[in-house]
Design a protein around this motif. Structure first.
Motif, PDB file in Angstrom:
ATOM      1  N   GLY A  54      61.113-115.363  52.397  1.00  0.00           N
ATOM      2  CA  GLY A  54      60.548-116.668  52.077  1.00  0.00           C
ATOM      3  C   GLY A  54      61.509-117.520  51.270  1.00  0.00           C
ATOM      4  O   GLY A  54      61.657-118.721  51.509  1.00  0.00           O
ATOM      5  N   ASP A  55      62.194-116.894  50.295  1.00  0.00           N
ATOM      6  CA  ASP A  55      63.212-117.610  49.519  1.00  0.00           C
ATOM      7  C   ASP A  55      64.315-118.121  50.444  1.00  0.00           C
ATOM      8  O   ASP A  55      64.781-119.262  50.307  1.00  0.00           O
ATOM      9  CB  ASP A  55      63.825-116.685  48.466  1.00  0.00           C
ATOM     10  N   ARG A  56      64.734-117.264  51.379  1.00  0.00           N
ATOM     11  CA  ARG A  56      65.824-117.652  52.262  1.00  0.00           C
ATOM     12  C   ARG A  56      65.406-118.797  53.188  1.00  0.00           C
ATOM     13  O   ARG A  56      66.179-119.726  53.450  1.00  0.00           O
ATOM     14  CB  ARG A  56      66.280-116.436  53.077  1.00  0.00           C
ATOM     15  N   LEU A  57      64.183-118.752  53.698  1.00  0.00           N
ATOM     16  CA  LEU A  57      63.702-119.810  54.590  1.00  0.00           C
ATOM     17  C   LEU A  57      63.644-121.149  53.856  1.00  0.00           C
ATOM     18  O   LEU A  57      64.041-122.187  54.401  1.00  0.00           O
ATOM     19  CB  LEU A  57      62.326-119.449  55.153  1.00  0.00           C
ATOM     20  N   LEU A  58      63.154-121.121  52.611  1.00  0.00           N
ATOM     21  CA  LEU A  58      63.100-122.368  51.849  1.00  0.00           C
ATOM     22  C   LEU A  58      64.501-122.874  51.544  1.00  0.00           C
ATOM     23  O   LEU A  58      64.780-124.072  51.630  1.00  0.00           O
ATOM     24  CB  LEU A  58      62.320-122.146  50.557  1.00  0.00           C
ATOM     25  N   SER A  59      65.413-121.962  51.200  1.00  0.00           N
ATOM     26  CA  SER A  59      66.795-122.366  50.958  1.00  0.00           C
ATOM     27  C   SER A  59      67.410-122.969  52.212  1.00  0.00           C
ATOM     28  O   SER A  59      68.159-123.958  52.142  1.00  0.00           O
ATOM     29  CB  SER A  59      67.626-121.159  50.505  1.00  0.00           C
ATOM     30  N   LEU A  60      67.099-122.412  53.377  1.00  0.00           N
ATOM     31  CA  LEU A  60      67.616-122.942  54.633  1.00  0.00           C
ATOM     32  C   LEU A  60      67.119-124.361  54.859  1.00  0.00           C
ATOM     33  O   LEU A  60      67.887-125.259  55.240  1.00  0.00           O
ATOM     34  CB  LEU A  60      67.195-122.033  55.794  1.00  0.00           C
ATOM     35  N   VAL A  61      65.838-124.594  54.610  1.00  0.00           N
ATOM     36  CA  VAL A  61      65.286-125.946  54.781  1.00  0.00           C
ATOM     37  C   VAL A  61      65.979-126.928  53.842  1.00  0.00           C
ATOM     38  O   VAL A  61      66.365-128.037  54.241  1.00  0.00           O
ATOM     39  CB  VAL A  61      63.763-125.942  54.531  1.00  0.00           C
ATOM     40  N   LEU A  62      66.162-126.535  52.596  1.00  0.00           N
ATOM     41  CA  LEU A  62      66.783-127.434  51.622  1.00  0.00           C
ATOM     42  C   LEU A  62      68.245-127.702  51.953  1.00  0.00           C
ATOM     43  O   LEU A  62      68.739-128.824  51.774  1.00  0.00           O
ATOM     44  CB  LEU A  62      66.656-126.837  50.225  1.00  0.00           C
ATOM     45  N   LEU A  63      68.957-126.693  52.451  1.00  0.00           N
ATOM     46  CA  LEU A  63      70.341-126.911  52.867  1.00  0.00           C
ATOM     47  C   LEU A  63      70.404-127.875  54.039  1.00  0.00           C
ATOM     48  O   LEU A  63      71.298-128.733  54.111  1.00  0.00           O
ATOM     49  CB  LEU A  63      70.994-125.575  53.235  1.00  0.00           C
ATOM     50  N   LEU A  64      69.462-127.761  54.978  1.00  0.00           N
ATOM     51  CA  LEU A  64      69.446-128.673  56.125  1.00  0.00           C
ATOM     52  C   LEU A  64      69.082-130.087  55.700  1.00  0.00           C
ATOM     53  O   LEU A  64      69.549-131.060  56.292  1.00  0.00           O
ATOM     54  CB  LEU A  64      68.455-128.160  57.180  1.00  0.00           C
ATOM     55  N   GLN A  65      68.243-130.226  54.686  1.00  0.00           N
ATOM     56  CA  GLN A  65      67.907-131.562  54.187  1.00  0.00           C
ATOM     57  C   GLN A  65      69.117-132.233  53.542  1.00  0.00           C
ATOM     58  O   GLN A  65      69.208-133.453  53.494  1.00  0.00           O
ATOM     59  CB  GLN A  65      66.779-131.464  53.160  1.00  0.00           C
ATOM     60  N   ALA A  66      70.038-131.429  53.034  1.00  0.00           N
ATOM     61  CA  ALA A  66      71.178-131.977  52.308  1.00  0.00           C
ATOM     62  C   ALA A  66      72.274-132.508  53.219  1.00  0.00           C
ATOM     63  O   ALA A  66      73.215-133.132  52.746  1.00  0.00           O
ATOM     64  CB  ALA A  66      71.761-130.914  51.381  1.00  0.00           C
TER      65      ALA A  66
ATOM     66  N   LEU B 245      75.891-122.061  57.776  1.00  0.00           N
ATOM     67  CA  LEU B 245      74.647-121.714  57.096  1.00  0.00           C
ATOM     68  C   LEU B 245      74.580-120.225  56.790  1.00  0.00           C
ATOM     69  O   LEU B 245      74.109-119.816  55.722  1.00  0.00           O
ATOM     70  CB  LEU B 245      73.453-122.131  57.954  1.00  0.00           C
ATOM     71  N   ALA B 246      75.064-119.405  57.710  1.00  0.00           N
ATOM     72  CA  ALA B 246      75.062-117.966  57.491  1.00  0.00           C
ATOM     73  C   ALA B 246      75.912-117.604  56.280  1.00  0.00           C
ATOM     74  O   ALA B 246      75.525-116.750  55.462  1.00  0.00           O
ATOM     75  CB  ALA B 246      75.565-117.250  58.738  1.00  0.00           C
ATOM     76  N   GLU B 247      77.066-118.249  56.152  1.00  0.00           N
ATOM     77  CA  GLU B 247      77.942-117.967  55.015  1.00  0.00           C
ATOM     78  C   GLU B 247      77.285-118.389  53.707  1.00  0.00           C
ATOM     79  O   GLU B 247      77.342-117.662  52.712  1.00  0.00           O
ATOM     80  CB  GLU B 247      79.269-118.702  55.195  1.00  0.00           C
ATOM     81  N   ARG B 248      76.629-119.566  53.682  1.00  0.00           N
ATOM     82  CA  ARG B 248      75.990-120.046  52.463  1.00  0.00           C
ATOM     83  C   ARG B 248      74.820-119.163  52.050  1.00  0.00           C
ATOM     84  O   ARG B 248      74.553-118.974  50.862  1.00  0.00           O
ATOM     85  CB  ARG B 248      75.509-121.490  52.643  1.00  0.00           C
ATOM     86  N   LEU B 249      74.102-118.615  53.024  1.00  0.00           N
ATOM     87  CA  LEU B 249      72.922-117.809  52.731  1.00  0.00           C
ATOM     88  C   LEU B 249      73.237-116.324  52.599  1.00  0.00           C
ATOM     89  O   LEU B 249      72.375-115.535  52.198  1.00  0.00           O
ATOM     90  CB  LEU B 249      71.868-118.019  53.825  1.00  0.00           C
ATOM     91  N   GLY B 250      74.456-115.925  52.975  1.00  0.00           N
ATOM     92  CA  GLY B 250      74.834-114.525  52.872  1.00  0.00           C
ATOM     93  C   GLY B 250      74.177-113.633  53.912  1.00  0.00           C
ATOM     94  O   GLY B 250      73.877-112.457  53.620  1.00  0.00           O
ATOM     95  N   VAL B 251      73.953-114.169  55.102  1.00  0.00           N
ATOM     96  CA  VAL B 251      73.337-113.398  56.179  1.00  0.00           C
ATOM     97  C   VAL B 251      74.162-113.586  57.444  1.00  0.00           C
ATOM     98  O   VAL B 251      75.154-114.312  57.467  1.00  0.00           O
ATOM     99  CB  VAL B 251      71.870-113.842  56.420  1.00  0.00           C
ATOM    100  N   SER B 252      73.718-112.964  58.545  1.00  0.00           N
ATOM    101  CA  SER B 252      74.421-113.096  59.817  1.00  0.00           C
ATOM    102  C   SER B 252      73.962-114.356  60.549  1.00  0.00           C
ATOM    103  O   SER B 252      72.903-114.930  60.248  1.00  0.00           O
ATOM    104  CB  SER B 252      74.157-111.875  60.702  1.00  0.00           C
ATOM    105  N   VAL B 253      74.768-114.771  61.526  1.00  0.00           N
ATOM    106  CA  VAL B 253      74.385-115.913  62.351  1.00  0.00           C
ATOM    107  C   VAL B 253      73.088-115.618  63.097  1.00  0.00           C
ATOM    108  O   VAL B 253      72.214-116.494  63.228  1.00  0.00           O
ATOM    109  CB  VAL B 253      75.524-116.254  63.341  1.00  0.00           C
ATOM    110  N   ARG B 254      72.939-114.389  63.572  1.00  0.00           N
ATOM    111  CA  ARG B 254      71.711-114.028  64.282  1.00  0.00           C
ATOM    112  C   ARG B 254      70.493-114.193  63.387  1.00  0.00           C
ATOM    113  O   ARG B 254      69.437-114.683  63.838  1.00  0.00           O
ATOM    114  CB  ARG B 254      71.812-112.585  64.788  1.00  0.00           C
TER     115      ARG B 254
END
Length: 316
Positions: A5-17, A26-35
């Motif tokens: 849930g934290d990651r999903l909200l962070s993804l939304v906020l990064l896309l808003q920016a 986005l994967a690099e900023r969130l520390g996860v894989s592209v998949r």
């Protein structure tokens, strides 16, 4: 809210920016894989959030600009980065990436107007915290000191003082101050330590004794006043090249005892021989020390050491 849930909200906020972002970024900023990012995009879309992907050159993952979460959802480190504000100083503390992410989240939550204002402000105003003729000092132990300060731990430091003498000190950290690009540790006594002179730092299990109601701004003002009003005991007479007078006056303003108008001989005041040499050597032949003899000799030794260093490089 769970990790996803934290990651999903962070993804939304990064896309808003930003108008559009590539999945690898986005994967690099969130520390996860592209998949994982692509799965998260599908989850957001399924939850009714207007996020979509565009293929081809210039494509990426997009969020409708009209969508706002109304939350910045900043982490502890991001909040600490915002408190510092200036990117170079945040980088010294190990919070550079956290500050960038916090600004992106706030920009995203604010929408197009805030995004445009931030971009315009950055293009018109630059804050340079370093003084003229000098870059910031290396402070490799600053992140450890900052971490110990935030955790409220006593610190054991190996410290090299202004006389180049090393000692081990156990201190109660009370705050950090950046003054003209130079970091200082304020202790609970209170006392002032220059962070660049810390050669080792260990956080102890003991709690730091920070006085109740301690005000960092007040403590710093008192310590700064003590430093600025400290009498300088060593008088130094120099000859200044006329072409360099304006630059020398700017760089040596705090040491001047008032050069007479129209003369190239100035009277300066320093805390000691090492202080004088460190302040004058960078001016090279533009300023010549005339008196006292120990300072003149120390300047000669410092100049010969620099010349020998470069001569050895030529011979090698």
């Amino acid at each position: 809210m769970g990790v996803r849930g934290d990651r999903l909200l962070s993804l939304v906020l990064l896309l808003q920016a930003r108008p559009s972002a590539a999945a690898p970024e986005l994967a690099e900023r969130l520390g996860v894989s592209v998949r994982t990012v692509l799965r998260d995009v599908e989850a957001l879309s399924g939850a009714g959030i207007p996020v979509y992907t565009e293929r081809g050159r210039g494509g990426g993952i997009r969020l409708l600009d009209t969508y706002r979460t109304g939350l910045a959802h900043l982490s502890h480190a991001e909040g600490a980065g915002l408190a510092v504000g200036q990117s170079r100083l945040a980088g010294d503390l190990g919070l550079g990436d956290a500050l960038d992410t916090a600004l992106e989240k706030l920009t995203g939550a604010g929408g197009r107007a805030l995004r445009g204002g931030l971009a315009e402000g950055r293009s018109h105003v630059l804050v340079d915290v370093d003084p003229w003729m000098r870059s910031g000092e290396p402070v490799p132990h600053l992140p450890a000191i900052h971490e110990g300060l935030l955790r409220g731990r006593r610190l054991r430091l190996v410290y090299r003082d202004s006389r180049d003498e090393r000692e081990t000190r156990t201190v109660d950290p009370a705050g950090l101050v950046a003054k003209a690009g130079i970091w200082y540790l304020v202790t609970a006594e209170p006392a002032l330590l220059r962070v660049a002179r810390v050669e080792a730092c260990e956080a102890l299990p003991d709690r730091a004794a920070r006085p109740p109601g301690f005000d960092l701004a007040e403590a710093w003002a008192a310590l700064r006043e003590g430093v600025e009003s400290r009498p300088r005991q060593l008088s130094v007479t120099v000859r200044v090249q006329p072409a360099a007078a304006a630059m020398a006056r700017r760089l040596l303003a705090r040491h001047l005892r008032g050069p007479a108008a129209g003369t190239d001989r100035w009277e300066l005041a320093f805390n000691g021989v090492a202080h004088a040499v460190g302040s004058l050597i960078g001016l090279g032949p533009r300023v010549e020390v005339l008196d006292p003899a120990p300072v003149r000799a120390a300047m000669r030794e410092a100049a010969l050491a620099v010349a020998a260093l470069y001569q050895a490089g030529e011979n090698g």
